[in-house]
Design an enzyme around this catalytic site. Structure first.
Site, short mmCIF file in Angstrom:
data_model
loop_
_atom_site.label_atom_id
_atom_site.label_comp_id
_atom_site.label_asym_id
_atom_site.label_seq_id
_atom_site.Cartn_x
_atom_site.Cartn_y
_atom_site.Cartn_z
N CYS A 329 -1.39 -1.90 -2.00
CA CYS A 329 -2.06 -0.74 -1.41
C CYS A 329 -1.74 -0.64 0.09
O CYS A 329 -0.61 -0.37 0.46
CB CYS A 329 -3.57 -0.81 -1.67
SG CYS A 329 -4.41 0.78 -1.53
N HIS A 427 -4.40 -2.21 -7.77
CA HIS A 427 -5.26 -3.39 -7.58
C HIS A 427 -5.55 -4.03 -8.94
O HIS A 427 -5.51 -3.37 -9.97
CB HIS A 427 -6.59 -2.99 -6.94
CG HIS A 427 -6.47 -2.46 -5.55
ND1 HIS A 427 -6.32 -3.28 -4.46
CD2 HIS A 427 -6.52 -1.18 -5.08
CE1 HIS A 427 -6.27 -2.52 -3.36
NE2 HIS A 427 -6.38 -1.26 -3.71
#
Length: 489
Positions: A329, A427
């Site tokens: 991310c 994630h």
């Protein structure tokens, strides 16, 4: 409602344990935290985000997480300001004093969410935030006594004996809070006890005598707590960065606004792996097999912190030695050539050069992506289940060699020509045993030795048994069935 004499007294863990214990009794249980402050967040089944601790508590109750379980989430972006998320959606940013002015307007959403859960549950377990004795913040409170009195919820106060002074902290709370607030407290629990419990029997009696509250449990330290995700980055263990021939060293850069750091819990629990979170000022050790740049709530600011501490130089040395690098991310965005935030979404508007380890660039903006994802590694070798939680779009020639392929055909991430530097937006990759095994074989030539999801379930069941043994759960249920205590907030 479980409130604490301070932060990190074990409220989140006790709520999780109680949720599993009462669920095992056949009750429909829902966790609820009116206001949370954390950059460790989870995607919910209804398309929003909540604190990771409430997602774990939902799992303990064997239900899907919902935005109503944490209607107000504050995600710190600086020392004085946070992003404000209400019922799962970002509504803006606010500094501390600005947020104090917002809180009375947020009480309606908090009570609405609480009512939603109460209608579908036999029992709602409410978790307070910080300290119940913060009288300086009491006038606009929605997290502790302000909520308890508005909703008519009886309170149990938790003290942490492990940090010392537990008698004074519990009795002192009674001394400083308003009499009307103290009247909401029906009992107390002393948490994290070590040693012979008979030696604290007089301590429990002293607290009860000075407060008039019922003693509901003296809870020994739960040794398996480290096997469950930590809620706060302050709880991260830095550990030893010394590698050895038997354990693979994986280093995670814990920059100031690190987010979603529970991504690496499964690696941390692997028997043959040593995961170390290093903080600014600590060098990246030379023996690392993999260095991870995790998510960030303020990517450009954390990139500046990374450079200031010299980690960019250490990363380049790590790459020259043949080490692996993974960005997740915000960490993926940092690995690229350029990051721009034209609208000031994560801080002051601006643009900076990235680390240049991947041939991609990122523009922050647009709607926040909040979605569960399934797919495989781009080579098809290892399936995964995870989630996306980000703003911005990353493009560039490096994306022609993606890291992941989603089930719907979309691709994510980038891998450099050597195959040793990679990044993605997903994630939770390492929670999937298949994907984690794939990575360990890749960076260390060793298989996984952990069934992570099974381990979490077993730990929650053990926590529930621990709770049942040391807390008077029947009395807690009696308190929850008490007549409505609703007063003015």
């Amino acid at each position: 409602m479980l409130q604490g004499t301070g932060s990190d007294v074990g409220k989140s863990l006790l709520v999780a344990g109680l949720a599993r214990a009462f669920t095992n009794r056949g009750l429909r249980v829902r966790p609820f935290k009116p206001q949370n402050m954390s950059n460790n967040a989870a995607v919910t089944a209804d398309g929003g985000e909540i604190g990771r601790a409430q997602a774990l508590q939902a799992r303990a109750a064997r239900v899907q997480p919902s935005v109503h379980m944490n209607p107000v989430l504050l995600k710190p972006q600086s020392e004085t300001g946070s992003q404000v998320v209400v019922q799962g959606r970002v509504v803006g940013n606010a500094k501390g004093r600005e947020y104090q002015a917002m809180k009375p307007k947020l009480l309606g959403a908090v009570l609405e969410s609480f009512g939603h859960l109460a209608r579908e549950a036999d029992l709602v377990l409410v978790e307070g935030a910080g300290s119940a004795s913060e009288v300086n913040l009491r006038s606009a409170d929605i997290a502790n006594m302000g909520f308890a009195r508005a909703a008519g919820v009886p309170v149990v106060l938790i003290g942490d004996i492990d940090r010392g002074g537990v008698i004074a902290s519990l009795v002192g709370t009674k001394a400083v809070i308003a009499a009307e607030d103290a009247a909401m407290i029906a009992g107390f629990i002393v948490n994290k006890f070590r040693g012979d419990p008979s030696l604290f029997s007089e301590g429990m009696a002293t607290i009860a005598r000075h407060t008039g509250w019922q003693p509901l449990g003296l809870v020994p330290f739960f040794d398996l707590a480290h096997r469950l995700p930590a809620e706060d980055a302050l709880g991260l263990q830095t550990g030893s960065s010394r590698g050895d021939s038997d354990r693979t060293l994986i280093v995670v850069l814990a920059y100031p606004r690190i987010s979603n750091f529970d991504d690496f819990d499964p690696l941390r629990l692997e028997p043959g792996v040593n995961v170390v979170f290093i903080r600014p000022g600590q060098p990246i050790p030379g023996g690392a097999a993999l260095v991870v740049l995790p998510g960030s709530k303020a990517t450009i600011a954390d990139l500046a912190a990374l450079r200031e501490t010299g980690w960019d130089t250490d990363l380049n040395a790590h790459v020259r030695r043949g080490g692996y690098v993974l960005g997740v991310c915000g960490g993926y965005q940092m690995l690229g050539a350029h990051i721009s935030d034209p609208d000031g979404i994560e801080g002051p508007a601006g643009a900076v050069a990235g680390l240049g380890l991947l041939d991609v660039e990122t523009v922050l903006g647009g709607d926040k992506v909040l979605v569960d994802i399934v797919g495989t590694s781009a080579d098809g070798a290892a399936p995964f289940e995870g989630y996306e939680m980000h703003v911005g779009r990353t493009t560039g020639t490096g994306c022609a060699k993606p890291l992941l392929q989603f089930a719907d055909g979309r691709k994510d991430g980038a891998v450099d020509g050597s195959g040793r530097i990679a990044g993605c937006y997903v994630h939770g990759l390492f929670s999937d045993d298949r994907q984690r095994d794939h990575w360990l074989r890749r960076v260390a030539n060793k298989p996984s030795g952990l069934a992570y999801e099974t381990d979490v379930e077993e730990t929650l069941d053990r926590l529930a048994g621990h709770i049942e043994q040391h807390i008077d759960c029947n009395r807690l249920l009696d308190l929850a069935r008490a007549p409505d205590l609703k007063q003015t907030p």
